[in-house]
Design a protein around this motif. Structure first.
Motif, short mmCIF file in Angstrom:
data_model
loop_
_atom_site.label_atom_id
_atom_site.label_comp_id
_atom_site.label_asym_id
_atom_site.label_seq_id
_atom_site.Cartn_x
_atom_site.Cartn_y
_atom_site.Cartn_z
N SER A 125 1.43 -1.41 -0.08
CA SER A 125 0.22 -0.10 0.03
C SER A 125 1.28 1.20 -0.50
N ARG A 126 1.97 1.32 0.82
CA ARG A 126 2.83 3.04 0.75
C ARG A 126 3.25 3.04 -0.76
N ARG A 127 3.90 1.59 -1.31
CA ARG A 127 4.73 1.65 -3.16
C ARG A 127 3.70 2.61 -3.33
N CYS A 128 1.96 1.82 -3.47
CA CYS A 128 1.38 2.49 -4.25
C CYS A 128 1.22 3.99 -4.14
N GLU A 131 3.77 5.59 -5.55
CA GLU A 131 3.17 5.51 -7.05
C GLU A 131 2.29 6.85 -7.53
N ALA A 132 1.07 7.16 -6.81
CA ALA A 132 0.19 7.85 -6.88
C ALA A 132 1.00 9.05 -6.78
N ASN A 133 1.39 9.89 -5.56
CA ASN A 133 2.06 10.65 -5.72
C ASN A 133 2.85 11.08 -6.33
N GLU A 134 4.27 10.97 -6.83
CA GLU A 134 4.80 10.60 -7.90
C GLU A 134 4.20 10.74 -9.02
N ALA A 135 3.13 10.59 -9.93
CA ALA A 135 2.19 11.35 -10.57
C ALA A 135 1.32 11.60 -10.66
N GLY A 136 1.15 12.35 -9.17
CA GLY A 136 0.81 14.00 -8.75
C GLY A 136 -0.64 13.50 -8.69
N SER A 137 -1.05 12.33 -7.62
CA SER A 137 -2.21 12.13 -7.43
C SER A 137 -2.67 12.70 -5.70
N ASP A 138 -3.77 12.63 -5.75
CA ASP A 138 -4.48 12.76 -4.23
C ASP A 138 -4.24 11.79 -3.29
N THR A 139 -3.89 11.87 -2.38
CA THR A 139 -3.64 10.25 -1.97
C THR A 139 -3.98 9.97 -0.38
N SER A 140 -4.27 12.04 -0.02
CA SER A 140 -5.00 11.81 1.03
C SER A 140 -5.81 10.93 1.96
N GLU A 141 -6.70 10.87 1.68
CA GLU A 141 -7.26 9.57 1.94
C GLU A 141 -7.29 7.75 1.96
N ARG A 169 -4.50 0.51 -0.57
CA ARG A 169 -3.95 -0.10 -1.73
C ARG A 169 -4.86 0.99 -3.29
N ASP A 170 -6.36 0.10 -2.99
CA ASP A 170 -7.38 0.34 -4.25
C ASP A 170 -7.11 1.73 -4.18
N MET A 171 -7.50 2.67 -3.22
CA MET A 171 -7.60 3.61 -3.08
C MET A 171 -6.63 4.96 -3.75
N GLU A 175 -7.21 7.03 -7.65
CA GLU A 175 -7.04 7.73 -7.81
C GLU A 175 -5.32 7.97 -8.69
N MET A 176 -4.90 7.35 -8.93
CA MET A 176 -3.48 7.01 -10.16
C MET A 176 -3.79 7.25 -11.73
N ARG A 177 -5.38 6.47 -11.69
CA ARG A 177 -6.13 6.26 -12.40
C ARG A 177 -6.80 7.20 -13.20
N LYS A 178 -7.28 7.97 -11.83
CA LYS A 178 -8.36 9.02 -12.72
C LYS A 178 -7.84 10.08 -12.64
#
Length: 192
Positions: A125-128, A131-141, A169-171, A175-178
């Motif tokens: 989950s931490r890894r996902c 990756e989502a943060n690096e892509a610019g996604s909002d991962t706060s939730e 991890r799913d969230m 977010e990354m896909r969004k």
């Protein structure tokens, strides 16, 4: 006179030496259990065999419990069952001792498996999230849910923690896909 002479034969098995008497016809007479001295057809009597089997099961459970403690898992439940098995064995209640030792062994295996799965789930989950943060996604939730999974680990609630780690991890993945989908739409709009 030689027909009445008894010869001592030493039978050695993997654990103990047993002494039997050979009679004039070559059969054995007076065999005893090496552990308790009770009459036995060959080797340890049923009670001593059961006790040895239970002692092996207790030792196996003890190893699994120690392994769990070493990894950082909470093994109190399995440890308590093992204590009960030892007490029953000392009291001569072999059936109860065997049942408790088996339950301790099973619980220890299950607890270690759940603990390991949760630790791995938290790392994934931490890894996902990274990756989502690096892509610019909002991962706060997703990060909030991951913190809940870590709390569940600290509270030894492994099943709940696994569910939370997977949800986190799913969230992060959603977010990354969004974000990726939004980036593609903006990119195609800018090309017009």
């Amino acid at each position: 006179m030689s027909a009445n002479i008894l010869y001592r034969i030493i039978h050695i098995d993997s654990y103990r030496c047993t002494v039997a008497e050979e009679g004039p016809e070559g059969g054995t007479e007076g065999r005893t259990c090496p552990a308790c001295g009770q009459a036995s057809q060959s080797g340890p009597c049923k009670a001593c065999s059961a006790k040895e089997r239970i002692e092996d099961l207790v030792a196996s459970a003890k190893r699994r419990i120690d392994e769990g403690w070493d990894r950082g898992a909470e093994m109190k439940g399995a440890s308590d069952l093992l204590t009960g098995a030892r007490l029953m064995l000392e009291a001569g209640c072999h059936d109860d001792a065997e049942q408790l030792a088996g339950a301790a062994n099973d619980l220890a295996m299950e607890t270690v498996t759940q603990f390991d799965a949760l630790v791995i789930g938290i790392m994934r989950s931490r890894r996902c999230i990274e990756e989502a943060n690096e892509a610019g996604s909002d991962t706060s939730e997703a990060e909030r849910v991951l913190e809940m999974a870590k709390r569940a680990l600290a509270e030894n609630n492994y099943r709940e923690g696994m569910a939370l780690a997977m949800k986190s991890r799913d969230m992060a993945t959603r977010e990354m896909r969004k974000y990726e989908s939004w980036r593609v739409e903006v990119g195609s709009w800018m090309k017009r």
